[in-house]
Design an enzyme around this catalytic site. Structure first.
Site, mmCIF file in Angstrom:
data_model
loop_
_atom_site.group_PDB
_atom_site.id
_atom_site.type_symbol
_atom_site.label_atom_id
_atom_site.label_comp_id
_atom_site.label_asym_id
_atom_site.label_seq_id
_atom_site.Cartn_x
_atom_site.Cartn_y
_atom_site.Cartn_z
ATOM 1 N N GLU A 247 0.871 -1.170 0.000
ATOM 2 C CA GLU A 247 0.000 0.000 0.000
ATOM 3 C C GLU A 247 0.914 1.227 0.000
ATOM 4 O O GLU A 247 1.801 1.320 0.864
ATOM 5 C CB GLU A 247 -0.891 -0.003 1.249
ATOM 6 C CG GLU A 247 -1.853 1.151 1.188
ATOM 7 C CD GLU A 247 -2.796 1.263 2.382
ATOM 8 O OE1 GLU A 247 -2.785 0.367 3.250
ATOM 9 O OE2 GLU A 247 -3.520 2.268 2.413
ATOM 10 N N ARG B 258 5.470 -13.250 9.350
ATOM 11 C CA ARG B 258 6.089 -11.975 9.031
ATOM 12 C C ARG B 258 7.433 -11.864 9.723
ATOM 13 O O ARG B 258 7.692 -12.561 10.704
ATOM 14 C CB ARG B 258 5.184 -10.791 9.370
ATOM 15 C CG ARG B 258 4.893 -10.595 10.842
ATOM 16 C CD ARG B 258 3.734 -9.631 11.069
ATOM 17 N NE ARG B 258 3.957 -8.307 10.533
ATOM 18 C CZ ARG B 258 3.239 -7.765 9.530
ATOM 19 N NH1 ARG B 258 2.290 -8.433 8.954
ATOM 20 N NH2 ARG B 258 3.484 -6.544 9.133
ATOM 21 N N LYS C 294 4.336 0.605 9.871
ATOM 22 C CA LYS C 294 4.458 1.845 9.114
ATOM 23 C C LYS C 294 3.977 3.036 9.944
ATOM 24 O O LYS C 294 4.511 4.129 9.817
ATOM 25 C CB LYS C 294 3.617 1.763 7.841
ATOM 26 C CG LYS C 294 4.269 0.949 6.747
ATOM 27 C CD LYS C 294 3.509 1.190 5.455
ATOM 28 C CE LYS C 294 3.448 -0.058 4.621
ATOM 29 N NZ LYS C 294 2.430 0.008 3.585
HETATM 30 P P1 ATP Z 1 0.372 -1.705 7.418
HETATM 31 O O1 ATP Z 1 1.425 -1.427 8.445
HETATM 32 O O2 ATP Z 1 -0.220 -0.471 6.792
HETATM 33 O O3 ATP Z 1 -0.597 -2.803 7.725
HETATM 34 P P2 ATP Z 1 1.913 -3.528 5.924
HETATM 35 O O4 ATP Z 1 3.210 -3.456 6.649
HETATM 36 O O5 ATP Z 1 1.077 -4.741 5.980
HETATM 37 O O6 ATP Z 1 1.104 -2.239 6.181
HETATM 38 P P3 ATP Z 1 1.583 -3.465 3.078
HETATM 39 O O7 ATP Z 1 1.999 -2.380 2.169
HETATM 40 O O8 ATP Z 1 0.156 -3.801 3.186
HETATM 41 O O9 ATP Z 1 2.241 -3.141 4.444
HETATM 42 O O10 ATP Z 1 2.406 -4.797 2.785
HETATM 43 C C1 ATP Z 1 2.685 -5.287 1.519
HETATM 44 C C2 ATP Z 1 3.070 -6.725 1.609
HETATM 45 O O11 ATP Z 1 4.220 -6.884 2.410
HETATM 46 C C3 ATP Z 1 1.983 -7.578 2.222
HETATM 47 O O12 ATP Z 1 1.786 -8.716 1.411
HETATM 48 C C4 ATP Z 1 2.499 -7.941 3.564
HETATM 49 O O13 ATP Z 1 2.057 -9.195 3.951
HETATM 50 C C5 ATP Z 1 4.012 -7.894 3.366
HETATM 51 N N1 ATP Z 1 4.675 -7.531 4.616
HETATM 52 C C6 ATP Z 1 4.481 -6.425 5.343
HETATM 53 N N2 ATP Z 1 5.208 -6.450 6.478
HETATM 54 C C7 ATP Z 1 5.907 -7.616 6.464
HETATM 55 C C8 ATP Z 1 6.832 -8.243 7.358
HETATM 56 N N3 ATP Z 1 7.195 -7.658 8.514
HETATM 57 N N4 ATP Z 1 7.340 -9.442 7.013
HETATM 58 C C9 ATP Z 1 6.981 -10.027 5.853
HETATM 59 N N5 ATP Z 1 6.115 -9.498 4.979
HETATM 60 C C10 ATP Z 1 5.565 -8.308 5.265
#
Ligand code: ATP
Ligand code: MG
Length: 569
Positions: free
Chosen positions: A37, A262, A272
């Site tokens: 996002e 994650r 974020k």
């Molecule tokens: P928010 O903090 O706004 O929920 P987010 O960290 O989930 O955001 P996105 O932009 O929705 O961020 O994430 C994009 C992709 O990255 C998603 O498929 C998410 O699963 C993956 N992702 C985000 N954070 C991690 C993490 N710490 N480890 C592995 N994958 C991640």
């Protein structure tokens, strides 16, 4: 097979599924996607997802789409979008022509919602947000059906069209899927698909005042793009039945969602929202502050794309949530730079060393090895003079047991140069601070060698007091002083745990050859650590150094590897 190769062959559970789908002929062309996002900069956790998504596509000659998941415009903007595109490319991944925007599917998503309503599988609901929650209930008890659940299809269609036209205030109506209010999975209790929210979209302006929910949008995006394996983090596991329900009930291409754990790192915040807070409150110097776990921050710190990819490979893909020690990340860049980074002499906290029996005015060229790990890196010369600088820490008025550096009466090797014997020091009469250390050198010990074979336990680094240059060095350290930021007590703010010494700016003395250091290049300061020539603040002839990681001091206490390699030029 080397251990390196074996590691390559150890498939994680997702790669096994993909391999199986190819073997059985279920799929011939593997399509994955990375769907950020654009509401912030991406971080090391995203890098894990990127390496997985793009990695699987690459390994199978498939394709990986970069898709901006821009369905909730409130905090999204072009700056974030552009940073993500740049960061993915910098990490070494090529999405080619496959850059997509979820918002470009809004028209089709609207039509899909209409289709569900027509099929009696969705309805417009008037319940307020509070009532919606109350009716939904808790997982242990069935929810209650909305009084609008069986409203005629024609009415729902009419209301939905008028929602789009902007006839109703924000939040007054929602489109909900008609699934099962008694489902033990709360996400299946008539979840919201569309909401009214007047938000300006950074790409579509005010075209829309209704926006799809994540659950409705994501599976449709995947399906439209014919994504075969939609990989996401574990928190989406409970959403999977809904993902499947929507695609099935729309009769769409069935993408398969698979979840993995994650990445969490010790001493690091990854959300974020929290990263934005650090930027907005000025606790760090922007998204690319070298202490940030963002890709931009890691890049500015001096991490390389290959070290980040190697880190992601080493943590692996599992279903178990855990915290990875940030030391594993630091290890990845240290290991890489150990092989590639040229070595230099730099004194971070200088005290003068006077070699009393060395001729005044002589500038001797000392030959130094550029990288003991890489013979092809060659040698360079470093000027040696009567007055030098050494680290203040490398002198003690009284040597304690196990201390092999400079102390009155003790002999020590000046890296690549000579063996010197400490004769004493001069102190400030008022403060008592040591202002000069004195020593004599043994002229036959050129290159730091001892022709008589006597053992010299300590080796210290030095620079010429007159020939070295002054340089700004930023000593970066972990941003937080506690290991588990998720475990902090209620009422306390994560920002209270910022490590006060995570950025220390000093003036160091570095060997003159570093005046020509290219910005954006890496080096090792012997015995200190790995440094990056800051690409933003360095100017020609005046490099600014960012400490990436410190070095385990491997050679001060023992006979140094390569100490005898330096020769007098
Ligand atoms: P928010 O903090 O706004 O929920 P987010 O960290 O989930 O955001 P996105 O932009 O929705 O961020 O994430 C994009 C992709 O990255 C998603 O498929 C998410 O699963 C993956 N992702 C985000 N954070 C991690 C993490 N710490 N480890 C592995 N994958 C991640
Ligand atoms: Mg998210």
């Amino acid at each position: 097979m080397s251990t390196e190769e074996k590691k390559e062959f150890a498939l994680d559970f997702i790669r096994e599924i993909v391999a199986d789908d190819i073997k059985t002929g279920k799929h011939t062309n593997i399509i994955t996607r990375f769907p950020p996002e654009p509401n912030g900069y991406i971080h090391i956790g995203h890098a894990k997802a990127i390496c997985l998504d793009f990695g699987i596509a690459l390994e199978n000659n498939g394709e990986c789409h970069l898709r901006m998941d821009d369905t909730n415009p409130e905090k999204e903007n072009t700056e974030y979008e552009q940073s993500i595109i740049g960061d993915v490319r910098w990490l070494g991944f090529d999405f080619g022509k496959h850059l997509y925007y979820a918002s470009d599917y809004f028209e089709r998503m609207y039509e899909y919602a209409v289709q569900l309503i027509k099929d009696g599988k969705a309805y417009v609901c008037d319940l307020s947000q509070e009532a919606f929650k109350e009716y939904r209930g808790v997982p242990t008890r069935p929810g209650k059906e909305s009084p609008w659940r069986n409203r005629p299809v024609a009415d729902s269609l009419d209301l939905f069209a008028r929602m789009r036209k902007g006839e109703f205030p924000d939040g007054s109506l929602v489109v909900r899927a008609k699934i099962d209010m008694a489902s033990p999975n709360i996400h299946m209790r008539d979840p919201a698909l569309y909401r009214i929210k007047r938000m300006h979209h950074y790409r579509h302006g005010d075209k829309w005042c209704i926006y799809p929910t994540y659950d409705f949008a994501h599976c449709i995006e995947d399906s439209i793009e014919k994504v075969t394996h939609s990989l996401c983090t574990l928190e989406f596991e409970v959403h999977r039945p809904l993902y499947d329900w929507i695609l099935e009930n729309l009769g769409m291409y069935r993408s398969r969602q698979i979840e993995f754990s994650r990445l969490s790192l010790s001493y690091t915040v990854m959300s974020k929202r929290k990263l934005l807070e650090l930027v907005q409150d000025g606790i760090v110097d922007g998204w690319d502050d070298p202490r940030m776990p963002t890709i931009a921050g890691l890049r500015r710190r001096g991490y390389t794309p290959s070290s980040i990819r190697e880190f992601c490979r080493s943590v692996g893909i599992t279903k178990y949530d855990g915290v990875t020690d940030v030391g594993v990340l630091e290890h990845s860049i240290r290991t890489e730079l150990n092989k590639t980074a040229p070595r230099f002499l730099a004194v971070l906290n200088p005290v003068k060393l006077v070699v009393t029996n060395y001729p005044e005015g002589t500038v001797e060229k000392i030959q130094c090895v550029n990288n003991p790990e890489d013979p092809a890196a060659g040698t360079r010369v470093v000027p040696f003079t009567k007055e030098l600088y050494i680290e203040r820490d490398d002198f003690k008025e009284e040597a304690v047991k196990g201390y092999f550096r400079m102390a009155p009466g003790a002999e020590v090797r000046l890296r690549y140069a000579y063996i010197v014997k400490c004769t004493g020091c001069v102190k400030d009469p008022v403060t008592g601070e040591v202002t000069e250390v004195h020593c004599t050198y043994d002229p036959v010990t050129t290159g730091g060698n001892t022709p008589d074979g006597r053992k010299i336990k300590g080796t210290i680094h030095w620079v010429s007091a007159t020939e070295s240059i002054e340089a700004e060095v930023r000593l970066y350290d972990r941003l937080f002083s506690v290991e588990r930021l998720d475990d902090i007590e209620d009422g306390k703010d994560f920002k209270d745990f910022v490590n006060k010494t995570s950025k220390v700016v000093i003036k160091a003395r570095v060997e003159p050859s570093l005046a020509g250091a290219e910005s954006g290049s890496h080096c090792q300061f012997e015995r200190q650590g790995y440094f990056f020539i800051d690409p933003v603040d360095s100017v020609k002839g005046k490099p600014v150094f960012n400490r990436i990681v410190s070095l385990k001091d491997a050679w001060s206490k023992q006979e140094p590897k390569g100490a005898g390699q330096g020769k007098k030029a």
